[in-house]
Design an enzyme around this catalytic site. Sequence first.
Site, PDB file in Angstrom:
ATOM      1  N   TYR A 149       0.830  -1.201   0.000  1.00  0.00           N
ATOM      2  CA  TYR A 149       0.000   0.000   0.000  1.00  0.00           C
ATOM      3  C   TYR A 149       0.864   1.251   0.000  1.00  0.00           C
ATOM      4  CZ  TYR A 149      -3.222   3.670   1.405  1.00  0.00           C
ATOM      5  OH  TYR A 149      -3.937   4.840   1.469  1.00  0.00           O
ATOM      6  N   ARG A 156       0.977   6.542  -7.020  1.00  0.00           N
ATOM      7  CA  ARG A 156      -0.172   7.424  -7.248  1.00  0.00           C
ATOM      8  C   ARG A 156       0.226   8.890  -7.115  1.00  0.00           C
ATOM      9  NH1 ARG A 156      -5.393   6.825  -3.393  1.00  0.00           N
ATOM     10  NH2 ARG A 156      -3.742   7.013  -1.810  1.00  0.00           N
ATOM     11  N   TYR A 207      -0.617  13.214   6.524  1.00  0.00           N
ATOM     12  CA  TYR A 207      -0.115  12.200   7.458  1.00  0.00           C
ATOM     13  C   TYR A 207       1.400  12.352   7.641  1.00  0.00           C
ATOM     14  CZ  TYR A 207      -4.381   9.309   7.586  1.00  0.00           C
ATOM     15  OH  TYR A 207      -5.640   8.829   7.796  1.00  0.00           O
ATOM     16  N   ARG A 220     -11.632  13.287   2.536  1.00  0.00           N
ATOM     17  CA  ARG A 220     -12.522  12.389   3.295  1.00  0.00           C
ATOM     18  C   ARG A 220     -13.896  12.253   2.641  1.00  0.00           C
ATOM     19  NH1 ARG A 220      -8.993   9.588   6.407  1.00  0.00           N
ATOM     20  NH2 ARG A 220      -7.610  11.031   7.519  1.00  0.00           N
ATOM     21  N   GLU A 328     -13.857  -1.175   7.159  1.00  0.00           N
ATOM     22  CA  GLU A 328     -13.893   0.150   6.540  1.00  0.00           C
ATOM     23  C   GLU A 328     -15.208   0.260   5.786  1.00  0.00           C
ATOM     24  OE1 GLU A 328     -10.252   1.683   4.785  1.00  0.00           O
ATOM     25  OE2 GLU A 328     -11.349   2.227   2.960  1.00  0.00           O
TER      26      GLU A 328
END
Length: 334
Positions: A149, A156, A207, A220, A328
């Site tokens: 990930y 990305r 983050y 979000r 999730e």
Amino acid sequence: MSAQPRLTPPAFALTPSYVHSRDPRSLLGPRTLALFGFGAAAAERLDDPRYLRVPLQPLEAEGADTYEVWTCSEAVEPWREGHIGGGRCASLCFGTLQLNEDGAGPAATAEQAYRLLAGHRHSAAHPHLLRLWNYLDAIVEGEGDAERYRQFCVGRAEALDIPDAALPAATAIGHREGTRLLQIYWLSSTRPGSAVENPRQVPAYRYPRSYGPRAPSFARAMRADAADALPLLLSGTAAVVGHASLHHDSVVAQLRETFDNFDSLLGAARAADARIAPGFGAHSLLKVYLRDASALPELQAALARLLPADVPRLILQGDICRRELAVEIDGFHA
């Protein structure tokens, strides 16, 4: 769930729904923007670029013949452009692309996929990304910065040419097909949307370095332009407060924290648009990703306590992008 997709113009420019069907081809009508099957029982492909099989297995019996249908209020045309295809109407576009890693690894494959997406956007009539879904194999395999990930996030970020303040809502979930397939699909518009952040959470793109070389690139939630008349687009949401995962040993406690996050997120969205409902209901649509299938009974019981009975939802087995997270949820909210 309705027996057939609605054939009259929906209240929104886009209406997502879950539909039971033994014949998915019958769901590809003149206003179907996108159609999704799930898991082993779904057709691998149909001769229509609006259809996509998602490699995540439904965990409830009724999920085996469940399809997700996006119905548009405008006429839709299928389209293909090299590796990319989908459906589009005057105001909205659904697109998807799939790439096998073929030994390149998740960073290089994600970068290639997002460069293809960027190239498409730059010449498309619907250049503004509102929502992205990413499904990749073995998402938490590897240690430290070599975790898949984290490597996906690196690739990305290299190719996603969008400022932080304009990042779309997004989901990233791991599948277990062992194929090293990266699958991306999206919703875009002729008009930009407005990102919504959760006051209980640090924006993902901020983050700290401890979560990897490049921070995750998403908002979000996303509010579409009022002219698009879309539901609120909810990113993958889990038991994260600030930037820390909570309740490592309890699916039920993680689920409660997830819904506390949704309460906060919907409150932030309502501060900008009071028409947004304060809680989930019949015009919401949720997708629940559960890591451990053996936890399904306690998840179902907790959902029954936390969600109104009329909220459409689909439970899929999927790996969350942090090993300590068990569940999730993402979706749409009117």
